[in-house]
Structure formats: structure tokens, C-alpha cells
Design an enzyme around this catalytic site. Structure first.
Site, PDB file in Angstrom:
ATOM      1  N   LYS A   1       0.843  -1.215   0.000  1.00  7.86           N
ATOM      2  CA  LYS A   1       0.000   0.000   0.000  1.00  7.86           C
ATOM      3  C   LYS A   1       0.875   1.262   0.000  1.00  7.86           C
ATOM      4  O   LYS A   1       0.633   2.199  -0.760  1.00  7.86           O
ATOM      5  CB  LYS A   1      -0.931   0.019   1.224  1.00  7.86           C
ATOM      6  CG  LYS A   1      -1.911  -1.144   1.276  1.00  7.86           C
ATOM      7  CD  LYS A   1      -2.832  -1.073   2.466  1.00  7.86           C
ATOM      8  CE  LYS A   1      -2.168  -1.232   3.810  1.00  7.86           C
ATOM      9  NZ  LYS A   1      -1.539  -2.550   4.032  1.00  7.86           N
TER      10      LYS A   1
ATOM     11  N   ARG B   1      12.128  -5.138   5.173  1.00  8.85           N
ATOM     12  CA  ARG B   1      11.619  -3.753   5.155  1.00  8.85           C
ATOM     13  C   ARG B   1      12.363  -2.851   6.136  1.00  8.85           C
ATOM     14  O   ARG B   1      12.572  -3.195   7.287  1.00  8.85           O
ATOM     15  CB  ARG B   1      10.126  -3.726   5.480  1.00  8.85           C
ATOM     16  CG  ARG B   1       9.629  -2.292   5.691  1.00  8.85           C
ATOM     17  CD  ARG B   1       8.156  -2.100   5.546  1.00  8.85           C
ATOM     18  NE  ARG B   1       7.361  -2.917   6.420  1.00  8.85           N
ATOM     19  CZ  ARG B   1       6.049  -2.993   6.333  1.00  8.85           C
ATOM     20  NH1 ARG B   1       5.406  -2.309   5.412  1.00  8.85           N
ATOM     21  NH2 ARG B   1       5.374  -3.757   7.160  1.00  8.85           N
TER      22      ARG B   1
ATOM     23  N   ARG C   1      -0.940 -10.030  12.531  1.00 10.59           N
ATOM     24  CA  ARG C   1      -1.536  -9.001  11.666  1.00 10.59           C
ATOM     25  C   ARG C   1      -2.277  -9.638  10.490  1.00 10.59           C
ATOM     26  O   ARG C   1      -3.337  -9.160  10.080  1.00 10.59           O
ATOM     27  CB  ARG C   1      -0.442  -8.043  11.157  1.00 10.59           C
ATOM     28  CG  ARG C   1       0.063  -7.096  12.245  1.00 10.59           C
ATOM     29  CD  ARG C   1       1.406  -6.492  11.902  1.00 10.59           C
ATOM     30  NE  ARG C   1       1.382  -5.655  10.722  1.00 10.59           N
ATOM     31  CZ  ARG C   1       2.463  -5.351   9.993  1.00 10.59           C
ATOM     32  NH1 ARG C   1       3.649  -5.814  10.335  1.00 10.59           N
ATOM     33  NH2 ARG C   1       2.349  -4.589   8.954  1.00 10.59           N
TER      34      ARG C   1
HETATM   35  P1  G5P Z   1      -0.089   0.027   8.855  1.00 11.08           P
HETATM   36  O1  G5P Z   1       1.126   0.817   8.996  1.00 11.08           O
HETATM   37  O2  G5P Z   1      -1.187   0.530   8.000  1.00 11.08           O
HETATM   38  P2  G5P Z   1      -0.248  -2.503   7.410  1.00 11.08           P
HETATM   39  O3  G5P Z   1      -0.055  -3.750   8.155  1.00 11.08           O
HETATM   40  O4  G5P Z   1      -1.592  -2.295   6.873  1.00 11.08           O
HETATM   41  O5  G5P Z   1       0.355  -1.424   8.418  1.00 11.08           O
HETATM   42  P3  G5P Z   1       2.082  -2.060   6.020  1.00 11.08           P
HETATM   43  O6  G5P Z   1       2.812  -3.032   6.888  1.00 11.08           O
HETATM   44  O7  G5P Z   1       2.375  -0.603   6.190  1.00 11.08           O
HETATM   45  O8  G5P Z   1       0.571  -2.315   6.134  1.00 11.08           O
HETATM   46  P4  G5P Z   1       2.082  -1.804   3.153  1.00 11.08           P
HETATM   47  O9  G5P Z   1       2.060  -0.315   3.285  1.00 11.08           O
HETATM   48  O10 G5P Z   1       0.897  -2.466   2.529  1.00 11.08           O
HETATM   49  O11 G5P Z   1       2.376  -2.515   4.529  1.00 11.08           O
HETATM   50  O12 G5P Z   1       3.355  -2.285   2.346  1.00 11.08           O
HETATM   51  P5  G5P Z   1       4.709  -1.508   1.942  1.00 11.08           P
HETATM   52  O13 G5P Z   1       5.361  -0.932   3.138  1.00 11.08           O
HETATM   53  O14 G5P Z   1       4.486  -0.649   0.749  1.00 11.08           O
HETATM   54  O15 G5P Z   1       5.561  -2.776   1.419  1.00 11.08           O
HETATM   55  C1  G5P Z   1       5.993  -3.752   2.327  1.00 11.08           C
HETATM   56  C2  G5P Z   1       7.476  -4.096   2.031  1.00 11.08           C
HETATM   57  O16 G5P Z   1       7.534  -4.760   0.776  1.00 11.08           O
HETATM   58  C3  G5P Z   1       8.388  -2.869   1.905  1.00 11.08           C
HETATM   59  O17 G5P Z   1       9.682  -3.205   2.389  1.00 11.08           O
HETATM   60  C4  G5P Z   1       8.447  -2.617   0.384  1.00 11.08           C
HETATM   61  O18 G5P Z   1       9.649  -1.947  -0.008  1.00 11.08           O
HETATM   62  C5  G5P Z   1       8.409  -4.050  -0.115  1.00 11.08           C
HETATM   63  N1  G5P Z   1       7.841  -4.226  -1.450  1.00 11.08           N
HETATM   64  C6  G5P Z   1       6.808  -3.571  -2.050  1.00 11.08           C
HETATM   65  N2  G5P Z   1       6.591  -4.067  -3.267  1.00 11.08           N
HETATM   66  C7  G5P Z   1       7.486  -5.078  -3.448  1.00 11.08           C
HETATM   67  C8  G5P Z   1       7.756  -5.984  -4.508  1.00 11.08           C
HETATM   68  O19 G5P Z   1       7.124  -5.971  -5.557  1.00 11.08           O
HETATM   69  N3  G5P Z   1       8.750  -6.897  -4.304  1.00 11.08           N
HETATM   70  C9  G5P Z   1       9.487  -6.937  -3.151  1.00 11.08           C
HETATM   71  N4  G5P Z   1      10.444  -7.867  -3.024  1.00 11.08           N
HETATM   72  N5  G5P Z   1       9.265  -6.100  -2.126  1.00 11.08           N
HETATM   73  C10 G5P Z   1       8.280  -5.188  -2.285  1.00 11.08           C
HETATM   74  O20 G5P Z   1      -0.717  -0.271  10.309  1.00 11.08           O
HETATM   75  C11 G5P Z   1       0.112  -0.660  11.368  1.00 11.08           C
HETATM   76  C12 G5P Z   1      -0.721  -0.814  12.626  1.00 11.08           C
HETATM   77  O21 G5P Z   1      -1.358   0.425  12.959  1.00 11.08           O
HETATM   78  C13 G5P Z   1      -2.644   0.189  13.517  1.00 11.08           C
HETATM   79  C14 G5P Z   1      -2.751  -1.322  13.693  1.00 11.08           C
HETATM   80  O22 G5P Z   1      -2.246  -1.667  14.966  1.00 11.08           O
HETATM   81  C15 G5P Z   1      -1.847  -1.840  12.565  1.00 11.08           C
HETATM   82  O23 G5P Z   1      -1.399  -3.154  12.779  1.00 11.08           O
HETATM   83  N6  G5P Z   1      -3.670   0.670  12.597  1.00 11.08           N
HETATM   84  C16 G5P Z   1      -4.989   0.579  12.795  1.00 11.08           C
HETATM   85  N7  G5P Z   1      -5.728   0.061  13.813  1.00 11.08           N
HETATM   86  C17 G5P Z   1      -7.065   0.121  13.685  1.00 11.08           C
HETATM   87  N8  G5P Z   1      -7.695   0.621  12.608  1.00 11.08           N
HETATM   88  C18 G5P Z   1      -7.003   1.150  11.569  1.00 11.08           C
HETATM   89  N9  G5P Z   1      -7.637   1.648  10.499  1.00 11.08           N
HETATM   90  C19 G5P Z   1      -5.580   1.147  11.633  1.00 11.08           C
HETATM   91  N10 G5P Z   1      -4.604   1.574  10.799  1.00 11.08           N
HETATM   92  C20 G5P Z   1      -3.443   1.279  11.394  1.00 11.08           C
HETATM   93 MG    MG Z   2       2.151   1.011   4.937  1.00 15.99          MG
END
Ligand code: G5P
Ligand code: MG
Length: 222
Positions: free
Chosen positions: A17, A124, A168
Site C-alpha cells: 500500500k 523492510r 496481523r
Molecule cells: P499500517 O502501517 O497501515 P499494514 O499492516 O496495513 O500497516 P504495512 O505493513 O504498512 O501495512 P504496506 O504499506 O501495505 O504494509 O506495504 P509496503 O510498506 O508498501 O511494502 C511492504 C514491504 O515490501 C516494503 O519493504 C516494500 O519496499 C516491499 N515491497 C513492495 N513491493 C514489493 C515488490 O514488488 N517486491 C518486493 N520484493 N518487495 C516489495 O498499520 C500498522 C498498525 O497500525 C494500527 C494497527 O495496529 C496496525 O497493525 N492501525 C490501525 N488500527 C485500527 N484501525 C485502523 N484503520 C488502523 N490503521 C493502522
Molecule cells: Mg504502509
């Protein structure tokens, strides 16, 4: 004045995302509101919702709906351009609350296999202040452990430890997946399947270009 285009990006933890959002704001005229990034900054500064949210984030569980909904509606109040909301809603209660406040134009759903996610999350690193995200295999920083733009330290997220990632993903399956169905019934869901962000990205561009042919919506490059 052009009307504000309202978009949400959904997807499992580490589905990309943040990565896809960064590309969207670089190409199109959107403000990116990453709920997770904003919460992490407040946790780091020990302020606002961060004080209460820390225990939930560290354990991989969700911050309670009432706190999150208030937080997000406050964040959205000051935005006066097209916005892309990342990480909200994550429960049906949150989805209803958001829908009551804002009629969304599109919900982008990233559909990436869990084995791919589990593998990539290990590499990451993030820049806490900006939310910029790196991966040692996919988009490594120019200098190990340093942000490309500011040169400041990168950190690894506590909730990227394998047991917390597992939690998660479970929370996502049980609680967040119904949100996808909610938006499908509203006819605003766009699903993007793929193993990599590079594979998904051109389809997201095509999709947004389709919406942005609407003259009311401004785009940076078009
Ligand atoms: P977050 O911060 O919203 P998540 O779990 O939804 O956390 P996260 O972990 O931030 O999502 P993302 O943004 O979907 O993941 O992914 P990203 O960071 O872009 O990519 C992940 C990794 O993969 C990175 O290292 C990137 O460089 C790599 N990557 C991307 N594409 C590729 C690819 O094609 N190949 C490879 N090899 N790598 C790739 O929420 C965190 C916490 O906050 C709270 C909760 O406690 C939650 O757990 N929270 C909420 N609680 C209640 N309600 C809500 N609405 C909440 N929102 C947040
Ligand atoms: Mg994120």
C-alpha cells in the site's frame, strides 16, 4: 473549484500500500494519508493517539474503532485536494463511519499472496519521519540504513517480527476482509492481483487515468 477525488487503498499488511501510494502521489495530484505512518510518528513522539495506540501496534492488533475514526476524520478535515487514504477503514464499523462522512470515488484493493508478503516483510526498513519505505531486495536505500532524501537513520518496524506479522495477517483475514466486500457492494472496488508492485502498478495507472478523464479532477501529469 475542482471537486475533491476521494480514494482508499486497501490490502493485507505489507501488500505494498505504501509503495503503490508513493507512486500514485508522484504521478497524480493526491495527498497521501497513511494512517499507520501518522500513528507511528505519534508513537515515536509519545504524543496524541500514539500514547494509547502503541500497545496495539506493537502486538499487531487493531486500535479501537472510536479512536481511529475520530483520528482519521480530524486528519481529513484539513485536506483540500484529492486524497488517498491508506490503512483505513479496517473494520466494518470504520467503513460505515467513513462512508457516512465521505462518498468515496474508488477503493483500490491490492491482492498479493501471503507467502510473498511474509517473505518481503523481513527486508523492510522505513524512514519514520516521512513514511518512506525500502526493502533490501526490492528498493534498497542508496546507503545501507540511511534515508535517500534526508540521510537520516532508517528503522525496522517492531510489528515486522514474524510472530507479529502472523497476528496481523490473522486480524486482516478475520476483520478487514469483510470491508472489501462492503465496498464491492457499493460498486467502487477495483481489485489488483499480483506478486509484485511493478506488476500491479500499470493497472493502477490505467484505472486512475480512467477516473481522471473526468474533467472535474485535476492531475499532475496527464
Ligand atoms: P499500517 O502501517 O497501515 P499494514 O499492516 O496495513 O500497516 P504495512 O505493513 O504498512 O501495512 P504496506 O504499506 O501495505 O504494509 O506495504 P509496503 O510498506 O508498501 O511494502 C511492504 C514491504 O515490501 C516494503 O519493504 C516494500 O519496499 C516491499 N515491497 C513492495 N513491493 C514489493 C515488490 O514488488 N517486491 C518486493 N520484493 N518487495 C516489495 O498499520 C500498522 C498498525 O497500525 C494500527 C494497527 O495496529 C496496525 O497493525 N492501525 C490501525 N488500527 C485500527 N484501525 C485502523 N484503520 C488502523 N490503521 C493502522
Ligand atoms: Mg504502509
Amino acid at each position: 473549484m475542482a471537486r475533491i477525488f476521494k480514494a482508499v487503498i486497501l490490502g493485507a499488511p505489507a501488500s505494498g500500500k505504501g509503495t503503490i501510494s508513493a507512486r500514485i502521489i508522484k504521478k497524480f495530484n493526491f495527498e497521501h494519508i497513511s494512517v499507520g505512518d501518522r500513528l507511528r510518528l505519534q508513537v515515536k513522539n509519545n504524543e496524541g493517539l500514539g500514547i494509547e495506540a502503541k500497545k496495539y501496534i506493537d502486538s499487531g492488533t487493531l486500535v479501537p474503532d472510536d479512536l481511529m475514526t475520530k483520528f482519521v476524520s480530524n486528519e481529513l478535515e484539513s485536506v483540500d485536494k484529492n486524497w488517498l487514504l491508506d490503512g483505513f477503514p479496517r473494520t466494518l464499523n470504520q467503513a460505515h463511519a467513513l462512508w457516512n462522512l465521505h462518498k468515496l470515488d474508488v477503493v483500490i484493493n491490492l491482492d498479493v499472496p501471503f507467502d510473498v508478503i511474509i517473505d518481503r516483510v523481513k527486508g523492510r526498513w522505513i524512514h519514520l519521519q516521512s513514511g518512506r519505505v525500502y526493502n533490501m531486495e526490492f528498493n534498497a536505500p542508496k546507503v545501507f540504513g540511511k534515508d535517500d532524501i534526508t540521510g537520516e537513520d532508517l528503522v525496522q518496524r517492531k510489528d515486522d517480527q514474524p510472530d507479529v506479522v502472523k497476528m496481523r495477517l490473522e486480524v486482516y483475514c478475520e476483520i478487514t476482509k469483510p470491508v472489501i466486500e462492503f465496498f464491492r457492494t457499493m460498486n467502487i472496488l477495483q481489485n489488483f492481483q499480483g506478486n509484485t508492485s511493478d506488476e500491479i502498478w500499470p493497472n493502477v495507472v490505467n484505472c486512475l487515468n480512467g477516473y481522471l478523464t473526468d474533467k472535474q479532477i485535476s492531475a499532475k501529469q496527464y
